[in-house]
Design a protein around this motif. Structure first.
Motif, short mmCIF file in Angstrom:
data_model
loop_
_atom_site.label_atom_id
_atom_site.label_comp_id
_atom_site.label_asym_id
_atom_site.label_seq_id
_atom_site.Cartn_x
_atom_site.Cartn_y
_atom_site.Cartn_z
N GLU A 1 0.84 -1.20 0.00
CA GLU A 1 0.00 0.00 0.00
C GLU A 1 0.87 1.25 0.00
O GLU A 1 1.73 1.42 0.87
CB GLU A 1 -0.89 0.04 1.24
CG GLU A 1 -1.91 -1.06 1.32
CD GLU A 1 -2.59 -1.13 2.67
OE1 GLU A 1 -3.53 -1.92 2.78
OE2 GLU A 1 -2.20 -0.41 3.62
N GLU A 2 0.64 2.13 -0.95
CA GLU A 2 1.38 3.38 -0.99
C GLU A 2 0.96 4.25 0.20
O GLU A 2 -0.22 4.43 0.45
CB GLU A 2 1.10 4.12 -2.29
CG GLU A 2 1.96 5.34 -2.45
CD GLU A 2 1.82 5.98 -3.81
OE1 GLU A 2 2.09 7.19 -3.89
OE2 GLU A 2 1.45 5.28 -4.76
N GLY A 3 1.93 4.71 0.95
CA GLY A 3 1.65 5.59 2.07
C GLY A 3 1.53 4.89 3.41
O GLY A 3 1.42 5.54 4.44
N THR A 4 1.54 3.55 3.41
CA THR A 4 1.59 2.82 4.68
C THR A 4 3.05 2.70 5.07
O THR A 4 3.85 2.08 4.38
CB THR A 4 0.95 1.42 4.55
OG1 THR A 4 -0.43 1.58 4.19
CG2 THR A 4 1.03 0.66 5.86
N PRO B 1 -3.79 -11.91 27.15
CA PRO B 1 -3.50 -12.64 25.92
C PRO B 1 -4.62 -12.59 24.89
O PRO B 1 -4.42 -12.97 23.74
CB PRO B 1 -3.26 -14.07 26.40
CG PRO B 1 -3.95 -14.17 27.71
CD PRO B 1 -3.90 -12.79 28.31
N ASN B 2 -5.79 -12.08 25.29
CA ASN B 2 -6.91 -11.95 24.36
C ASN B 2 -7.02 -10.54 23.76
O ASN B 2 -8.04 -10.21 23.15
CB ASN B 2 -8.22 -12.32 25.05
CG ASN B 2 -8.27 -13.79 25.40
OD1 ASN B 2 -7.78 -14.63 24.66
ND2 ASN B 2 -8.84 -14.11 26.54
N LEU B 3 -5.99 -9.73 23.96
CA LEU B 3 -5.97 -8.39 23.39
C LEU B 3 -4.86 -8.30 22.34
O LEU B 3 -3.68 -8.43 22.66
CB LEU B 3 -5.75 -7.33 24.47
CG LEU B 3 -5.74 -5.88 24.00
CD1 LEU B 3 -7.08 -5.50 23.34
CD2 LEU B 3 -5.43 -4.95 25.16
N VAL B 4 -5.28 -8.12 21.10
CA VAL B 4 -4.33 -7.95 20.00
C VAL B 4 -4.36 -6.48 19.60
O VAL B 4 -5.43 -5.88 19.48
CB VAL B 4 -4.72 -8.85 18.80
CG1 VAL B 4 -3.80 -8.61 17.62
CG2 VAL B 4 -4.69 -10.32 19.22
N VAL B 5 -3.18 -5.90 19.44
CA VAL B 5 -3.07 -4.48 19.14
C VAL B 5 -2.24 -4.31 17.85
O VAL B 5 -1.13 -4.83 17.76
CB VAL B 5 -2.39 -3.72 20.30
CG1 VAL B 5 -2.27 -2.24 19.97
CG2 VAL B 5 -3.18 -3.92 21.60
N VAL B 6 -2.83 -3.59 16.90
CA VAL B 6 -2.12 -3.29 15.66
C VAL B 6 -1.73 -1.82 15.72
O VAL B 6 -2.57 -0.95 15.93
CB VAL B 6 -2.99 -3.57 14.42
CG1 VAL B 6 -2.22 -3.28 13.14
CG2 VAL B 6 -3.48 -5.02 14.44
N VAL B 7 -0.42 -1.55 15.57
CA VAL B 7 0.10 -0.18 15.58
C VAL B 7 0.49 0.15 14.14
O VAL B 7 1.23 -0.60 13.50
CB VAL B 7 1.31 -0.05 16.53
CG1 VAL B 7 1.84 1.37 16.52
CG2 VAL B 7 0.92 -0.49 17.94
N GLU B 8 -0.04 1.28 13.66
CA GLU B 8 0.10 1.63 12.25
C GLU B 8 0.55 3.08 12.09
O GLU B 8 0.28 3.91 12.95
CB GLU B 8 -1.25 1.46 11.54
CG GLU B 8 -1.93 0.14 11.85
CD GLU B 8 -3.41 0.11 11.50
OE1 GLU B 8 -3.80 0.71 10.48
OE2 GLU B 8 -4.18 -0.50 12.26
N LYS B 9 1.22 3.35 10.97
CA LYS B 9 1.60 4.73 10.65
C LYS B 9 1.42 4.94 9.15
O LYS B 9 1.82 4.09 8.35
CB LYS B 9 3.03 5.01 11.06
CG LYS B 9 3.42 6.47 10.83
CD LYS B 9 4.60 6.99 11.59
CE LYS B 9 5.95 6.62 11.40
NZ LYS B 9 7.00 7.33 11.99
N TYR B 10 0.80 6.07 8.82
CA TYR B 10 0.49 6.39 7.43
C TYR B 10 1.03 7.77 7.09
O TYR B 10 1.10 8.65 7.95
CB TYR B 10 -1.02 6.35 7.19
CG TYR B 10 -1.60 4.99 7.47
CD1 TYR B 10 -1.59 4.01 6.51
CD2 TYR B 10 -2.10 4.68 8.73
CE1 TYR B 10 -2.09 2.75 6.76
CE2 TYR B 10 -2.60 3.42 9.00
CZ TYR B 10 -2.59 2.46 8.02
OH TYR B 10 -3.07 1.20 8.29
#
Length: 97
Positions: A32-35, A47-56
């Protein structure tokens, strides 16, 4: 820059399944352009918490990601694994190293 944190509460015993679905879309996200940054994490105390850290690069790049086919397919598959709504934090990046 736009920083995003997605907190996903997963049903008991389903975190590994969700993590695998997220890993499966990484090659498409990388294209993806810009990801600029996209990481999958699991909380150490829940353990039931999934966290996605993103920057655009900007809001438009996040829009491309949000409307992608691979993300829509992921959401469809993940519905049976997730408990409640995903918490999405959208932030303006001020500084980073």
């Amino acid at each position: 820059m736009l920083a995003v944190v997605a907190k996903i509460k997963v049903k008991d015993g389903k975190a590994d399944d969700l993590v695998q679905l997220l890993k499966d879309i990484l090659p498409a996200v990388k294209q993806e352009e810009g990801t600029l940054y996209y990481t999958i994490n699991r909380d150490r105390t829940d353990p039931n918490l999934v966290v996605v850290v993103e920057k655009y690069k900007d809001d438009a790049a996040f829009g491309v990601h949000s409307s992608s086919t691979h993300l829509a397919e992921l959401f469809g598959k993940a519905q049976a694994l997730v408990e409640g709504d995903m918490e999405l934090m959208m932030m303006d990046e001020i500084a980073s190293i």
